[in-house]
Structure formats: C-alpha cells, structure tokens
Motif scaffolding. Structure first.
Motif, PDB file in Angstrom:
ATOM      1  N   SER A  90       0.811  -1.223   0.000  1.00  0.00           N
ATOM      2  CA  SER A  90       0.000   0.000   0.000  1.00  0.00           C
ATOM      3  C   SER A  90       0.841   1.268   0.000  1.00  0.00           C
ATOM      4  O   SER A  90       0.348   2.336  -0.367  1.00  0.00           O
ATOM      5  N   THR A  91       2.084   1.171   0.417  1.00  0.00           N
ATOM      6  CA  THR A  91       2.914   2.376   0.516  1.00  0.00           C
ATOM      7  C   THR A  91       3.669   2.630  -0.789  1.00  0.00           C
ATOM      8  O   THR A  91       3.998   1.691  -1.529  1.00  0.00           O
ATOM      9  N   ARG A  92       3.911   3.915  -1.055  1.00  0.00           N
ATOM     10  CA  ARG A  92       4.670   4.346  -2.231  1.00  0.00           C
ATOM     11  C   ARG A  92       5.711   5.371  -1.787  1.00  0.00           C
ATOM     12  O   ARG A  92       5.427   6.223  -0.938  1.00  0.00           O
ATOM     13  N   THR A  93       6.899   5.295  -2.391  1.00  0.00           N
ATOM     14  CA  THR A  93       7.893   6.345  -2.134  1.00  0.00           C
ATOM     15  C   THR A  93       8.059   7.262  -3.341  1.00  0.00           C
ATOM     16  O   THR A  93       8.440   8.416  -3.189  1.00  0.00           O
ATOM     17  N   TYR A  94       7.750   6.753  -4.545  1.00  0.00           N
ATOM     18  CA  TYR A  94       7.944   7.607  -5.730  1.00  0.00           C
ATOM     19  C   TYR A  94       7.030   8.829  -5.715  1.00  0.00           C
ATOM     20  O   TYR A  94       7.366   9.875  -6.280  1.00  0.00           O
ATOM     21  N   THR A  95       5.886   8.715  -5.024  1.00  0.00           N
ATOM     22  CA  THR A  95       4.957   9.846  -4.962  1.00  0.00           C
ATOM     23  C   THR A  95       5.491  10.984  -4.090  1.00  0.00           C
ATOM     24  O   THR A  95       4.930  12.077  -4.108  1.00  0.00           O
ATOM     25  N   GLU A  96       6.554  10.709  -3.339  1.00  0.00           N
ATOM     26  CA  GLU A  96       7.187  11.782  -2.570  1.00  0.00           C
ATOM     27  C   GLU A  96       7.926  12.751  -3.484  1.00  0.00           C
ATOM     28  O   GLU A  96       8.246  13.878  -3.091  1.00  0.00           O
ATOM     29  N   PHE A  97       8.198  12.317  -4.715  1.00  0.00           N
ATOM     30  CA  PHE A  97       8.997  13.130  -5.639  1.00  0.00           C
ATOM     31  C   PHE A  97       8.173  13.803  -6.742  1.00  0.00           C
ATOM     32  O   PHE A  97       8.668  14.733  -7.380  1.00  0.00           O
ATOM     33  N   ILE A  98       6.964  13.317  -6.980  1.00  0.00           N
ATOM     34  CA  ILE A  98       6.205  13.861  -8.105  1.00  0.00           C
ATOM     35  C   ILE A  98       4.815  14.318  -7.670  1.00  0.00           C
ATOM     36  O   ILE A  98       4.238  13.799  -6.710  1.00  0.00           O
ATOM     37  N   ASP A  99       4.288  15.284  -8.391  1.00  0.00           N
ATOM     38  CA  ASP A  99       2.895  15.689  -8.268  1.00  0.00           C
ATOM     39  C   ASP A  99       2.088  14.672  -9.076  1.00  0.00           C
ATOM     40  O   ASP A  99       1.973  14.784 -10.296  1.00  0.00           O
ATOM     41  N   LEU A 100       1.557  13.672  -8.397  1.00  0.00           N
ATOM     42  CA  LEU A 100       0.902  12.559  -9.073  1.00  0.00           C
ATOM     43  C   LEU A 100      -0.262  13.038  -9.944  1.00  0.00           C
ATOM     44  O   LEU A 100      -0.463  12.529 -11.055  1.00  0.00           O
ATOM     45  N   ASN A 101      -1.023  14.018  -9.481  1.00  0.00           N
ATOM     46  CA  ASN A 101      -2.171  14.488 -10.250  1.00  0.00           C
ATOM     47  C   ASN A 101      -1.755  15.086 -11.595  1.00  0.00           C
ATOM     48  O   ASN A 101      -2.467  14.944 -12.590  1.00  0.00           O
ATOM     49  N   SER A 102      -0.595  15.728 -11.635  1.00  0.00           N
ATOM     50  CA  SER A 102      -0.127  16.296 -12.906  1.00  0.00           C
ATOM     51  C   SER A 102       0.270  15.188 -13.881  1.00  0.00           C
ATOM     52  O   SER A 102       0.064  15.310 -15.092  1.00  0.00           O
ATOM     53  N   PHE A 103       0.814  14.092 -13.359  1.00  0.00           N
ATOM     54  CA  PHE A 103       1.144  12.948 -14.214  1.00  0.00           C
ATOM     55  C   PHE A 103      -0.136  12.298 -14.742  1.00  0.00           C
ATOM     56  O   PHE A 103      -0.201  11.879 -15.903  1.00  0.00           O
ATOM     57  N   VAL A 104      -1.147  12.209 -13.910  1.00  0.00           N
ATOM     58  CA  VAL A 104      -2.436  11.665 -14.329  1.00  0.00           C
ATOM     59  C   VAL A 104      -3.030  12.519 -15.447  1.00  0.00           C
ATOM     60  O   VAL A 104      -3.466  12.005 -16.481  1.00  0.00           O
ATOM     61  N   ASP A 105      -3.048  13.833 -15.255  1.00  0.00           N
ATOM     62  CA  ASP A 105      -3.626  14.728 -16.259  1.00  0.00           C
ATOM     63  C   ASP A 105      -2.832  14.702 -17.562  1.00  0.00           C
ATOM     64  O   ASP A 105      -3.413  14.749 -18.652  1.00  0.00           O
ATOM     65  N   PHE A 106      -1.515  14.622 -17.452  1.00  0.00           N
ATOM     66  CA  PHE A 106      -0.694  14.566 -18.666  1.00  0.00           C
ATOM     67  C   PHE A 106      -0.965  13.271 -19.427  1.00  0.00           C
ATOM     68  O   PHE A 106      -1.048  13.279 -20.665  1.00  0.00           O
TER      69      PHE A 106
ATOM     70  N   LEU B 211      -3.795  11.561 -19.413  1.00  0.00           N
ATOM     71  CA  LEU B 211      -5.135  11.615 -19.998  1.00  0.00           C
ATOM     72  C   LEU B 211      -5.198  12.531 -21.218  1.00  0.00           C
ATOM     73  O   LEU B 211      -5.826  12.184 -22.230  1.00  0.00           O
ATOM     74  N   ILE B 212      -4.555  13.689 -21.161  1.00  0.00           N
ATOM     75  CA  ILE B 212      -4.608  14.595 -22.318  1.00  0.00           C
ATOM     76  C   ILE B 212      -3.818  14.018 -23.481  1.00  0.00           C
ATOM     77  O   ILE B 212      -4.223  14.120 -24.645  1.00  0.00           O
ATOM     78  N   THR B 213      -2.697  13.376 -23.189  1.00  0.00           N
ATOM     79  CA  THR B 213      -1.908  12.753 -24.249  1.00  0.00           C
ATOM     80  C   THR B 213      -2.684  11.644 -24.927  1.00  0.00           C
ATOM     81  O   THR B 213      -2.678  11.519 -26.163  1.00  0.00           O
ATOM     82  N   GLU B 214      -3.369  10.863 -24.137  1.00  0.00           N
ATOM     83  CA  GLU B 214      -4.095   9.721 -24.693  1.00  0.00           C
ATOM     84  C   GLU B 214      -5.366  10.146 -25.416  1.00  0.00           C
ATOM     85  O   GLU B 214      -5.699   9.591 -26.464  1.00  0.00           O
ATOM     86  N   LEU B 215      -6.081  11.131 -24.889  1.00  0.00           N
ATOM     87  CA  LEU B 215      -7.282  11.610 -25.576  1.00  0.00           C
ATOM     88  C   LEU B 215      -6.929  12.225 -26.920  1.00  0.00           C
ATOM     89  O   LEU B 215      -7.595  11.984 -27.928  1.00  0.00           O
TER      90      LEU B 215
ATOM     91  N   GLN C 299      -5.828   3.843 -10.323  1.00  0.00           N
ATOM     92  CA  GLN C 299      -7.036   4.283  -9.623  1.00  0.00           C
ATOM     93  C   GLN C 299      -7.180   5.799  -9.705  1.00  0.00           C
ATOM     94  O   GLN C 299      -8.291   6.327  -9.870  1.00  0.00           O
ATOM     95  N   ALA C 300      -6.051   6.510  -9.610  1.00  0.00           N
ATOM     96  CA  ALA C 300      -6.093   7.963  -9.740  1.00  0.00           C
ATOM     97  C   ALA C 300      -6.542   8.369 -11.138  1.00  0.00           C
ATOM     98  O   ALA C 300      -7.298   9.332 -11.317  1.00  0.00           O
ATOM     99  N   VAL C 301      -6.093   7.629 -12.159  1.00  0.00           N
ATOM    100  CA  VAL C 301      -6.522   7.879 -13.541  1.00  0.00           C
ATOM    101  C   VAL C 301      -8.028   7.645 -13.665  1.00  0.00           C
ATOM    102  O   VAL C 301      -8.757   8.453 -14.262  1.00  0.00           O
ATOM    103  N   ARG C 302      -8.502   6.553 -13.099  1.00  0.00           N
ATOM    104  CA  ARG C 302      -9.928   6.208 -13.196  1.00  0.00           C
ATOM    105  C   ARG C 302     -10.798   7.272 -12.536  1.00  0.00           C
ATOM    106  O   ARG C 302     -11.806   7.715 -13.106  1.00  0.00           O
ATOM    107  N   THR C 303     -10.410   7.693 -11.354  1.00  0.00           N
ATOM    108  CA  THR C 303     -11.193   8.708 -10.635  1.00  0.00           C
ATOM    109  C   THR C 303     -11.227  10.024 -11.398  1.00  0.00           C
ATOM    110  O   THR C 303     -12.295  10.643 -11.551  1.00  0.00           O
ATOM    111  N   ARG C 304     -10.092  10.440 -11.893  1.00  0.00           N
ATOM    112  CA  ARG C 304     -10.005  11.715 -12.599  1.00  0.00           C
ATOM    113  C   ARG C 304     -10.770  11.664 -13.919  1.00  0.00           C
ATOM    114  O   ARG C 304     -11.473  12.617 -14.281  1.00  0.00           O
TER     115      ARG C 304
END
Length: 486
Positions: free
Chosen positions: A314-330, A332-336, A410-415
C-alpha cells in the motif's frame, strides 16, 4: 454570295469595339487597411485578425532573428504597429514544410525586448506563429483541420492546467499571403505562463524553479549566422546532446541501468535507449553546476523510487517526488489527443521551489488526434515502444511502470470519470471543435488558406472536421472502456 445589305451597321459595331479597346484597362480593386496598407489578399468582412509583417528587404534567418515591423488589423481597421525580432522556428516541421512557422520577440526602438499584450493575453515579449506542415513537392499536409493545437490546449485548460493561450490569425509576410496561423504564447517561466519561482546564479535555495524538456536539442550559438541551407539539412543538431545542454537518465527505456557513456555522436546505434532532459529554465547558458547537480539527482531519486517500489504493497515512495495528479492529467490529455510525439518529444516538466516534479504544459500537437499512424487507434500512446523499434526518441520507462501501479491507475480512473461528467463530456469536447471551425469558416479563412496551400493535395475540409469529431467520440469511448476496468 449575297452582297452586304447594311454595311453601316458593321461600321457602327467596329467603331464601338475600337473605342472600347482604346480605353484604359479596368482597375482591379485592392483590399486595404484603413491606414492605406494594401493587403496581399481580400479578407472581405473577416473578423479574424490580419497580420502584415515587413522585414524591409531583409532575408528571414533561422537564428538569430532580424528586425521587422508587424501591423495588426481587425476588420481592416489598423490596431497597431510593433517592432519585432523575427526568425523561423521548428525542427522537422521547418525542414519539411513550405509553410514555415516563426518566432518573434517584441522589441523597443533600441532592439531590447519589451512586454506587449496581444488579443487579451497577458503582456510578454516572446511569441510564436505556428503554421501547419504543407509539403507541396510530395503533396502532403499535417493537420488539415488547422485546429489541432487549439483543441488540445483548450482541453488541457479545461482540466485546470495552463496551456499556451492563442488566437487564430491570417498572416502576410513581405507581401505574400501565408494563410491561417496560431498566434500563441511561448512556454516560459512567467507569473502568467509557467508560474514557478525564479532561479538564478545567486539563489541559495536550489530546489526550484526548474523547467526541463524531453525533446530534440536546439542548435548552439556557434551556428548563429549560418545560411538557411545549413538549417534546412541540419538533422544532426536535433540529437547533439552535451553536458552543456542536458543530462541523461541513469536508466534506459526499459528501466535498466545504462552501461555506456552519455553524449555520444548524434544517432549512434544505442541512442534509442537513452532519455535526455534538456535545460529550458534556467537556460543552459545560465544554469549553475550546483543547480545541475541538484535537479539531476532529484530525477535520479524519483526514478530509483519508481523502480524499487513494491506495487503489491500500500505504501509508495515515488509519490514523494512527483505531483501525481499532474502525471495523471498529462497521461489523460496525451491519450485523448493521441499525441504520438508526447512522452518522448516536446514534453515539458517543471519543479517549483520546495515543490515536487510536475508534468506539463502540453505542446505541439501537429501529428496528434487522427493524424498519421505509428500506433493503433485502440491502444495507448504510452505503448509506442511496442509498435516502433529503434526510433531515436522512444518513450521512457516511467509510463510503463506507472501503468503497472494500481495507485496510479485508480487515480486515472477517478479523474477520468470526473472529467467525463463535466469538461470532457461528449458535448463539451465537440463544442471546442465546432466553435473553432465556425470561427474560421464563417470568416472565409479556411477557403483563403487552402486557395493558397491546397495545390493538388485535395483537401476536403468538411470531411476532415467530420473525421476529427468521429475520432474524438471513438477515442473517448475507447478510453471509457479501458479506464473503467482499471
């Protein structure tokens, strides 16, 4: 043969013809601005801004720019004249296209940059005039719709993200009508553009702000003043990575440590394995050694965490370095938009002071949407490497790895579900297209543009727009089906 019964009638007709032939030829009406500026084409009652650029006899270079004058008209009414510094822009598009793009900087009388506001956009000095790739020799066009960048950037803004603001214009340069262009902001650090803290050589906090790019390299200043012929054939400088302009990821596109030295000659046999990050801000000539060490180490720590995290936990360390929501949005826009250049080219990253690494803004969608091939319509752009082998620029391992992570998915799905109920609803997406097309067509700009550029290519504009709308419907529905199973 019967004799002529009424020769006077023929004499009368001959006299009329002789009189008419002796008159001055009828003048062809010209289109002018209200200041007397003669236009290269009649824009009729168009509300689209019309730009007249005059280099006063100077040849336009690739770089550095030359002084020129730019006049802006709306409905043939003079809006203002601006001194600018003008140069060609683009890499592949510059070499392939007969319809060139331009960079320009607004300058004062002494040649220094000066901020100017255009079309309601915040004042700045750096601007872009983006054309469309038109190759008359080989008879092909990219983005026949003329609106790819506008649609992609508008979609990203609807996500609450910054994207380059722009305005459709018609452009004339040195008396030649060049058609529809997208007059837009250069992506740069600015409180109204990429809003991150400043970073200079005297900054004591090394944590930001930084803007990096995954992209081709720019020609160095050692090429300033070279003839256009050099830049038209200068493919090597696209891949000339150096310690001065970039740093390389420690890992290859599969997430394995690279075992060969960086900065090899352009297009060496293992280049496809490498991902370089170029310095956008601070620029390569301004960034300090300490800043280079900081940002490269930060990227290394992120990549190590992404590779080492156990996604069954359940734990993640990579999310300490990145704005996960910006990666999700990037993602989604790239794929759309199905932007097959994204992830691997024209890809911006930013890190604010004391902040995390974030993706974006988006940039350059001239081969997005339903343009071209490379990957199937029913797969992720992130899977580019599965369909293209040994391209000099491949997709880095980040995206394969993120798509293995249930937390990211899951973050992609929710967004995505949130967006589909609002900004990305079918009607909202179609409206962006319809509004842009109506604006261009109702003002006659599409007809004028293709009267100039459709030289035997065969553009059916109405069908092009229909295809684009079908694509957006099909792609978003395909994404629904895939993301709902995440």
């Amino acid at each position: 043969m019967k004799p002529l019964r009424n020769p006077s009638f023929f004499y009368f007709i001959f006299s009329i013809l002789l009189f008419v032939s002796c008159q001055d030829p009828a003048e062809v009406p010209v289109s002018k601005g209200d200041d007397g500026q003669v236009f290269a084409i009649d824009t009729k009652e168009s509300q689209i801004p019309y730009l007249v650029i005059d280099t006063q006899g100077r040849e336009i270079p690739y770089e550095p720019g030359i002084p020129a004058k730019m006049k802006i008209y709306q409905e043939k009414k003079f809006q203002g004249e601006y001194p600018i510094d003008l140069e060609y822009r683009g890499k592949t598009s510059f070499r392939l296209s007969d319809k060139k793009g331009f960079n320009f900087e607004t300058i004062d009388d002494s040649g220094e940059g000066i901020d100017v506001a255009f079309f309601g956009m915040p004042a700045e000095e750096d601007w872009r005039l983006i054309g469309h790739v038109v190759n008359l020799k080989e008879k092909y066009l990219w983005d026949r719709s003329l609106i790819y960048n506008h649609v992609g950037y508008e979609l990203f803004r609807k996500m609450g993200r910054y994207a380059s603001r722009g305005q459709f214009v018609e452009l004339e340069v040195n008396g030649e009508y060049l058609g529809i262009y997208y007059f837009c902001e250069k992506l740069k650090r600015d409180s109204n553009r990429i809003d991150i803290k400043s970073l200079n050589s005297s900054s004591t906090n090394l944590s930001g702000g930084y803007i990096l790019k995954i992209d081709k390299t720019d020609p160095g200043p050692e090429h300033d003043g070279k003839p256009l012929s050099y830049f038209l054939s200068n493919w090597d400088d696209d891949a000339r990575y150096t310690e001065f302009n970039s740093f390389r990821s420690t890992f290859d596109i599969f997430g394995e440590p690279l075992t060969f030295a960086p900065y090899a000659p352009p297009y060496h046999e293992k280049q496809y394995l490498e991902t370089y990050f170029t310095y956008e801000y601070p620029k390569a000539e301004d960034i300090t050694p300490a800043q280079k060490i900081y940002i490269s180490q930060y990227l290394l720590e992120f990549e190590e965490a992404l590779l080492q995290d156990d996604f069954s936990q359940s734990t993640r360390t990579y999310t300490e370095f990145i704005d996960l929501n910006s990666f999700v949005d990037f993602f989604l826009i790239t794929e759309l938009t199905r932007n097959v250049d994204a992830y691997r080219l024209s890809t911006y990253l930013q890190k604010d002071r004391d902040g995390k690494l974030a993706m974006g803004p988006v940039w350059d969608m001239n081969i997005a949407f339903d343009e071209g091939g490379r990957i199937p319509m029913n797969d992720w752009v992130a899977n580019y490497n599965d369909y293209v082998s040994n391209d000099p620029w491949m997709v880095h391992f980040w995206w394969d790895r993120l798509l293995e992570d249930p937390v990211f998915k899951q973050a992609v799905r929710t967004r995505w579900k949130e967006l589909r109920q609002s900004q990305f609803s079918p009607s909202s997406i179609q409206k962006i297209v319809d509004d842009a097309v109506t604006y261009l067509q109702s003002n006659g700009a599409v007809e004028r543009n293709y009267a100039k550029w459709d030289q035997g290519i065969g553009v059916n504009y109405d069908q092009t727009i229909q295809n684009l709308k079908i694509y957006l419907t099909d792609r978003s529905q395909w994404m629904d089906s895939q993301i709902n199973s995440f």
